[in-house]
Design a protein around this motif. Sequence first.
Motif, PDB file in Angstrom:
ATOM      1  N   LEU A   1       0.889  -1.158   0.000  1.00 46.94           N
ATOM      2  CA  LEU A   1       0.000   0.000   0.000  1.00 46.94           C
ATOM      3  C   LEU A   1       0.926   1.206   0.000  1.00 46.94           C
ATOM      4  N   CYS A   2       0.812   2.055  -1.005  1.00 49.32           N
ATOM      5  CA  CYS A   2       1.762   3.153  -1.168  1.00 49.32           C
ATOM      6  C   CYS A   2       1.064   4.506  -1.238  1.00 49.32           C
ATOM      7  N   ALA A   3       1.784   5.529  -0.770  1.00 48.49           N
ATOM      8  CA  ALA A   3       1.354   6.914  -0.896  1.00 48.49           C
ATOM      9  C   ALA A   3       2.468   7.674  -1.601  1.00 48.49           C
ATOM     10  N   VAL A   4       2.132   8.357  -2.684  1.00 43.15           N
ATOM     11  CA  VAL A   4       3.127   9.128  -3.426  1.00 43.15           C
ATOM     12  C   VAL A   4       2.586  10.535  -3.684  1.00 43.15           C
ATOM     13  N   ASN A   5       3.530  11.468  -3.888  1.00 38.32           N
ATOM     14  CA  ASN A   5       3.139  12.847  -4.142  1.00 38.32           C
ATOM     15  C   ASN A   5       4.206  13.499  -5.016  1.00 38.32           C
ATOM     16  N   ASP A   6       3.804  14.513  -5.768  1.00 36.25           N
ATOM     17  CA  ASP A   6       4.775  15.255  -6.559  1.00 36.25           C
ATOM     18  C   ASP A   6       5.332  16.445  -5.786  1.00 36.25           C
ATOM     19  N   GLU A   7       5.052  16.459  -4.477  1.00 36.01           N
ATOM     20  CA  GLU A   7       5.595  17.469  -3.586  1.00 36.01           C
ATOM     21  C   GLU A   7       6.211  16.792  -2.361  1.00 36.01           C
ATOM     22  N   VAL A   8       7.049  17.492  -1.649  1.00 36.39           N
ATOM     23  CA  VAL A   8       7.616  16.992  -0.405  1.00 36.39           C
ATOM     24  C   VAL A   8       6.488  16.745   0.597  1.00 36.39           C
ATOM     25  N   SER A   9       6.573  15.638   1.341  1.00 32.59           N
ATOM     26  CA  SER A   9       5.532  15.284   2.314  1.00 32.59           C
ATOM     27  C   SER A   9       6.164  14.971   3.667  1.00 32.59           C
ATOM     28  N   ARG A  10       5.351  15.050   4.692  1.00 34.63           N
ATOM     29  CA  ARG A  10       5.756  14.649   6.033  1.00 34.63           C
ATOM     30  C   ARG A  10       4.790  13.563   6.515  1.00 34.63           C
ATOM     31  N   PHE A  11       5.333  12.422   6.903  1.00 35.95           N
ATOM     32  CA  PHE A  11       4.509  11.289   7.342  1.00 35.95           C
ATOM     33  C   PHE A  11       4.704  11.087   8.841  1.00 35.95           C
ATOM     34  N   ASP A  12       3.653  11.303   9.625  1.00 32.02           N
ATOM     35  CA  ASP A  12       3.773  11.167  11.074  1.00 32.02           C
ATOM     36  C   ASP A  12       3.516   9.725  11.507  1.00 32.02           C
ATOM     37  N   ASP A  13       3.992   9.379  12.696  1.00 27.95           N
ATOM     38  CA  ASP A  13       3.902   8.015  13.208  1.00 27.95           C
ATOM     39  C   ASP A  13       2.454   7.546  13.345  1.00 27.95           C
ATOM     40  N   LYS A  14       1.556   8.431  13.765  1.00 29.24           N
ATOM     41  CA  LYS A  14       0.162   8.047  13.954  1.00 29.24           C
ATOM     42  C   LYS A  14      -0.473   7.606  12.637  1.00 29.24           C
ATOM     43  N   SER A  15      -0.225   8.359  11.576  1.00 26.68           N
ATOM     44  CA  SER A  15      -0.781   8.020  10.266  1.00 26.68           C
ATOM     45  C   SER A  15      -0.225   6.688   9.765  1.00 26.68           C
ATOM     46  N   ILE A  16       1.071   6.503   9.933  1.00 31.44           N
ATOM     47  CA  ILE A  16       1.696   5.259   9.483  1.00 31.44           C
ATOM     48  C   ILE A  16       1.139   4.065  10.249  1.00 31.44           C
ATOM     49  N   ASN A  17       0.958   4.232  11.559  1.00 31.21           N
ATOM     50  CA  ASN A  17       0.401   3.154  12.379  1.00 31.21           C
ATOM     51  C   ASN A  17      -1.009   2.790  11.944  1.00 31.21           C
ATOM     52  N   LEU A  18      -1.822   3.781  11.629  1.00 26.56           N
ATOM     53  CA  LEU A  18      -3.193   3.517  11.177  1.00 26.56           C
ATOM     54  C   LEU A  18      -3.197   2.782   9.833  1.00 26.56           C
ATOM     55  N   LEU A  19      -2.306   3.177   8.942  1.00 22.46           N
ATOM     56  CA  LEU A  19      -2.213   2.495   7.651  1.00 22.46           C
ATOM     57  C   LEU A  19      -1.780   1.052   7.822  1.00 22.46           C
ATOM     58  N   GLN A  20      -0.872   0.804   8.740  1.00 24.91           N
ATOM     59  CA  GLN A  20      -0.432  -0.569   9.002  1.00 24.91           C
ATOM     60  C   GLN A  20      -1.571  -1.427   9.543  1.00 24.91           C
ATOM     61  N   ARG A  21      -2.443  -0.846  10.333  1.00 21.13           N
ATOM     62  CA  ARG A  21      -3.595  -1.592  10.856  1.00 21.13           C
ATOM     63  C   ARG A  21      -4.580  -1.919   9.731  1.00 21.13           C
ATOM     64  N   ILE A  22      -4.764  -0.979   8.814  1.00 23.37           N
ATOM     65  CA  ILE A  22      -5.634  -1.234   7.654  1.00 23.37           C
ATOM     66  C   ILE A  22      -5.054  -2.367   6.816  1.00 23.37           C
ATOM     67  N   VAL A  23      -3.758  -2.329   6.589  1.00 19.82           N
ATOM     68  CA  VAL A  23      -3.078  -3.368   5.812  1.00 19.82           C
ATOM     69  C   VAL A  23      -3.225  -4.726   6.481  1.00 19.82           C
ATOM     70  N   ARG A  24      -3.135  -4.760   7.809  1.00 28.74           N
ATOM     71  CA  ARG A  24      -3.262  -6.021   8.538  1.00 28.74           C
ATOM     72  C   ARG A  24      -4.649  -6.632   8.334  1.00 28.74           C
ATOM     73  N   MET A  25      -5.688  -5.808   8.367  1.00 28.42           N
ATOM     74  CA  MET A  25      -7.051  -6.315   8.129  1.00 28.42           C
ATOM     75  C   MET A  25      -7.206  -6.805   6.690  1.00 28.42           C
ATOM     76  N   PHE A  26      -6.606  -6.088   5.759  1.00 28.56           N
ATOM     77  CA  PHE A  26      -6.660  -6.487   4.351  1.00 28.56           C
ATOM     78  C   PHE A  26      -5.968  -7.841   4.154  1.00 28.56           C
ATOM     79  N   SER A  27      -4.862  -8.057   4.862  1.00 37.91           N
ATOM     80  CA  SER A  27      -4.132  -9.321   4.732  1.00 37.91           C
ATOM     81  C   SER A  27      -4.949 -10.492   5.268  1.00 37.91           C
ATOM     82  N   TYR A  28      -5.770 -10.268   6.298  1.00 39.59           N
ATOM     83  CA  TYR A  28      -6.637 -11.330   6.810  1.00 39.59           C
ATOM     84  C   TYR A  28      -7.637 -11.757   5.739  1.00 39.59           C
ATOM     85  N   TYR A  29      -8.186 -10.770   5.039  1.00 41.09           N
ATOM     86  CA  TYR A  29      -9.116 -11.075   3.937  1.00 41.09           C
ATOM     87  C   TYR A  29      -8.404 -11.894   2.856  1.00 41.09           C
TER      88      TYR A  29
END
Length: 314
Positions: free
Chosen positions: A124-152
């Motif tokens: 699961l990827c996020a890309v941008n044509d501008e500089v971005s800042r990725f905080d720990d909370k957002s990354i953790n939430l995305l990892q939880r979404i990915v974990r549920m997707f992997s169960y499916y």
Amino acid sequence: MEITFQELEMYKDFDELASDVLDLAKEILPDQLLYLSSIRGNRQLILKHSDHETSIPIVENMMLSISDSLCSGVDFDKKQPLIYEDTRQDSRLDHLRAGIEGANIRSYLGIPISLVNGEKFGTLCAVNDEVSRFDDKSINLLQRIVRMFSYYLNLERFAYRDSLTDLYNRRYLTRFYNEYAVEGGAMFFLDLDGFKKVNDVHGHDAGDLVLKKVASKIQLFVNERNDKAFAVRLGGDEFLIHFPDGASEEEMSHDAEQILDSLSTWEEGYQLSTSIGIVTYPPNGKIDLDVLLKNADTALYRAKTAGKNTYKIF
């Protein structure tokens, strides 16, 4: 055995769930272009992406060489995200510089997606044509979404796999044939010679190990032969290999000889071999699968009566 791109097409509600995953991720990172990818060997397929106005040329069903992709750096073993908040300032990307600049990717976040057994699926990827800042909370939430997707993914995968050998099962063969029979193909129906004696003399645990090794040998052959071929365990000591249309009788004979040779050599000293019945069906044909399997069984019987450890074409 990895999930193939073709297998994904058979998963129930896959497109809908993939869209839901991206919608949830978009709630977390609204300013990013997000996409799901599947990685097989040295290829990466873009399965689905979110709506986002960007200069980055990503489209669904785009096939990439993994060596040219940012996702090549994702650590699936440690299951850690890969983060580039400004690709122009990271010397680790010098070998990909031309491709990154050409795709206008200025920032990247890649979350690995693996099955419960650790098998690699994709990202699961996020890309941008501008500089971005990725905080720990957002990354953790995305990892939880990915974990549920992997169960499916894991549940869907088990629906089409044999639990002992991890080859495809009869359900997958039926579903495949109903959807892709118009392309034509060939089926090799395999039955082990001498397997009952292994069970009787060495026990069923040894028999199960033999079946797993047979499956591994067949899968290795399939992987080397054609990425559109696949192997099935029909049940007991019966296996099937499906090949796409186009092989000549000479090519099929060569393939059969390779399989016979592989399955007649056992370090454990087992007196094992296999017999093969081969059947073909034409493109756009309307031959019922049960009829095809019956014809393959007829050819298999001829191989058995000819002395075993051989093949016959119906």
